[in-house]
Scaffold this motif. Structure first.
Motif, short mmCIF file in Angstrom:
data_model
loop_
_atom_site.label_atom_id
_atom_site.label_comp_id
_atom_site.label_asym_id
_atom_site.label_seq_id
_atom_site.Cartn_x
_atom_site.Cartn_y
_atom_site.Cartn_z
N PHE A 53 0.84 -1.20 0.00
CA PHE A 53 0.00 0.00 0.00
C PHE A 53 0.88 1.25 0.00
CE2 PHE A 53 -2.41 -3.41 1.92
CZ PHE A 53 -3.62 -3.33 1.24
N PHE A 54 0.31 2.32 -0.57
CA PHE A 54 1.04 3.59 -0.69
C PHE A 54 0.17 4.74 -0.21
CE2 PHE A 54 2.37 0.74 -4.10
CZ PHE A 54 3.75 0.73 -3.93
N ALA A 55 0.84 5.77 0.28
CA ALA A 55 0.11 6.96 0.73
C ALA A 55 -0.46 7.73 -0.45
CB ALA A 55 1.04 7.87 1.54
N ASP A 56 0.27 7.78 -1.57
CA ASP A 56 -0.17 8.54 -2.73
C ASP A 56 0.58 8.07 -3.97
OD1 ASP A 56 2.41 9.79 -2.55
OD2 ASP A 56 1.57 11.21 -1.12
N GLU A 57 0.21 8.64 -5.11
CA GLU A 57 0.80 8.22 -6.37
C GLU A 57 2.28 8.58 -6.45
OE1 GLU A 57 -0.12 8.42 -11.17
OE2 GLU A 57 -0.96 9.95 -9.85
N ALA A 58 2.65 9.77 -5.96
CA ALA A 58 4.05 10.18 -6.03
C ALA A 58 4.96 9.20 -5.30
CB ALA A 58 4.21 11.58 -5.45
N THR A 59 4.49 8.69 -4.16
CA THR A 59 5.28 7.72 -3.40
C THR A 59 5.41 6.41 -4.16
OG1 THR A 59 4.53 8.70 -1.33
CG2 THR A 59 5.47 6.49 -1.22
N ALA A 60 4.31 5.96 -4.76
CA ALA A 60 4.35 4.71 -5.53
C ALA A 60 5.32 4.82 -6.70
CB ALA A 60 2.94 4.37 -6.03
N VAL A 61 5.29 5.95 -7.38
CA VAL A 61 6.18 6.17 -8.52
C VAL A 61 7.63 6.21 -8.06
CG1 VAL A 61 6.86 7.85 -10.28
CG2 VAL A 61 4.45 7.30 -9.95
N ALA A 62 7.88 6.95 -6.98
CA ALA A 62 9.25 7.05 -6.47
C ALA A 62 9.79 5.70 -6.05
CB ALA A 62 9.29 8.02 -5.29
N ALA A 63 8.91 4.82 -5.59
CA ALA A 63 9.33 3.47 -5.17
C ALA A 63 9.55 2.54 -6.35
CB ALA A 63 8.29 2.88 -4.23
N GLY A 64 9.27 3.03 -7.56
CA GLY A 64 9.54 2.24 -8.76
C GLY A 64 8.37 1.43 -9.28
N TYR A 65 7.14 1.83 -8.93
CA TYR A 65 5.95 1.11 -9.38
C TYR A 65 5.29 1.88 -10.52
CZ TYR A 65 6.22 -1.94 -5.28
OH TYR A 65 6.63 -2.86 -4.33
N ARG A 66 4.62 1.15 -11.42
CA ARG A 66 3.92 1.77 -12.54
C ARG A 66 2.42 1.70 -12.32
NH1 ARG A 66 0.98 -1.72 -15.34
NH2 ARG A 66 1.64 -3.88 -15.64
N PRO A 67 1.64 2.57 -13.00
CA PRO A 67 0.18 2.54 -12.83
C PRO A 67 -0.46 1.31 -13.47
CG PRO A 67 0.81 4.19 -14.45
CD PRO A 67 2.08 3.70 -13.83
N CYS A 68 -1.56 0.87 -12.90
CA CYS A 68 -2.31 -0.28 -13.40
C CYS A 68 -3.06 0.11 -14.68
CB CYS A 68 -3.30 -0.75 -12.34
SG CYS A 68 -4.45 -2.03 -12.90
N ALA A 69 -2.99 -0.74 -15.69
CA ALA A 69 -3.67 -0.46 -16.95
C ALA A 69 -5.18 -0.60 -16.84
CB ALA A 69 -3.14 -1.40 -18.04
N VAL A 70 -5.66 -1.34 -15.84
CA VAL A 70 -7.10 -1.60 -15.71
C VAL A 70 -7.81 -0.46 -15.00
CG1 VAL A 70 -8.84 -3.15 -14.73
CG2 VAL A 70 -6.75 -4.09 -15.75
N CYS A 71 -7.34 -0.09 -13.82
CA CYS A 71 -8.06 0.91 -13.03
C CYS A 71 -7.53 2.32 -13.20
CB CYS A 71 -8.07 0.52 -11.55
SG CYS A 71 -6.44 0.53 -10.76
N LEU A 72 -6.35 2.47 -13.79
CA LEU A 72 -5.77 3.79 -14.03
C LEU A 72 -5.33 3.89 -15.50
CD1 LEU A 72 -3.55 4.12 -10.82
CD2 LEU A 72 -5.75 5.24 -11.24
#
Length: 221
Positions: A53-72
Motif C-alpha cells: 500500500f502507498f500513501a499517494d501516487e508520487a510515493t508509488a512512482v518514487a518506489a519504482g511502481y507503474r500505474p495499473c492499466a485496468v483501473c488507471l
C-alpha cells in the motif's frame, strides 16, 4: 491502529493512516483500492502475499511502481508514452556505471516520473528521491533535501522550467556539483540557467547519445 505503507525508498514504514493506493510487489504496479483486476486476484488467493500500500501516487512512482492499466488507464497510457527510449536508458546506465550511490531529483510530469522508474531499476544505492514543482516561490527545500547526503552521482529528470529554478538554489545554497550530475534529454540546454551553474553536467539524448554542458555551450556526441 498502525498501518504499514511502502515509502519512496521502496521499503515498508509504519503509518498512522491507511494507504490510498494498493500495489503488487512482484508486478511493480499500483492502482486503486477498488481495482476490479486486483479484487479478482485477491479473491483467487494468489495476490495477498504480495499486496502493498502507498500513501499517494508520487510515493508509488518514487518506489519504482507503474500505474495499473485496468483501473488507471489514463495514467498507464501517459506512463507508456512517456517512458524513456531503450537507447536513452542504456546510455544513462553507462554514464552511471562507476557510481555506487545516487540521488535522484525530478519534476512531477509523466516523462520525468518514467525516467525515475528506469533509473531505480539500475540497482544503485539510492540516497534520496526528491521531486519539485514547475513553479515555486523557492526551490530551497527540495534543493537541500537532494544534497543532504553527497552521492557518487546526482541524476536529474525534469522539465526545463522547474529545473532552471532548482539549478539556482543548488548552485548558490548547497554543496551540489554539476560535474557529478547526469540528466536526461530535457536537461540538454543552457537556456534559462546560470552558465557556470551547469558547466560539467552530462547526460543522454533520446537517440542514445550523450551530451555535455559548458559555460554557455552544449555539445552532443
Amino acid at each position: 491502529m498502525s498501518y504499514v505503507l511502502i515509502g519512496p525508498d521502496g521499503r515498508p514504514h509504519p503509518s498512522p493512516v491507511p494507504g490510498r493506493l494498493g500495489g503488487h510487489r512482484r508486478g511493480r504496479l499500483y492502482g486503486r483500492l477498488d481495482c476490479p483486476s486486483a479484487l479478482r486476484a485477491i479473491a483467487r488467493g494468489g495476490y495477498v502475499r504480495h499486496r502493498v500500500f502507498f500513501a499517494d501516487e508520487a510515493t508509488a512512482v518514487a518506489a519504482g511502481y507503474r500505474p495499473c492499466a485496468v483501473c488507471l488507464p489514463e495514467e498507464y497510457a501517459s506512463w507508456k508514452d512517456a517512458a524513456p527510449t531503450p537507447g536513452e536508458v542504456a546510455a544513462m546506465r553507462d554514464l552511471l556505471a562507476g557510481a555506487r550511490t545516487i540521488a535522484i531529483g525530478h519534476g512531477r510530469d509523466a516523462a520525468s516520473l518514467a525516467a525515475v522508474r528506469a533509473v531505480l531499476g539500475f540497482g544503485k544505492e539510492v540516497l534520496a528521491v526528491v521531486d519539485w514543482p514547475e513553479t515555486a516561490a523557492s526551490w530551497l527545500r527540495p534543493a537541500r533535501r537532494l544534497t543532504a547526503q553527497i552521492p557518487d552521482a546526482w541524476v536529474i529528470a525534469g522539465e526545463p522550467a522547474g529545473w532552471s529554478g532548482m539549478v539556482g538554489r543548488l548552485w548558490n545554497d548547497t554543496p551540489w556539483n554539476p560535474a557529478r550530475t547526469f540528466g536526461f534529454a530535457a536537461q540538454a540546454t543552457v537556456d534559462g540557467v546560470p552558465p557556470l551553474a551547469v558547466a560539467g553536467m552530462r547526460g543522454v539524448t533520446r537517440g542514445g547519445g550523450t551530451w555535455e554542458l559548458g559555460a554557455g555551450w552544449l555539445v552532443e556526441r
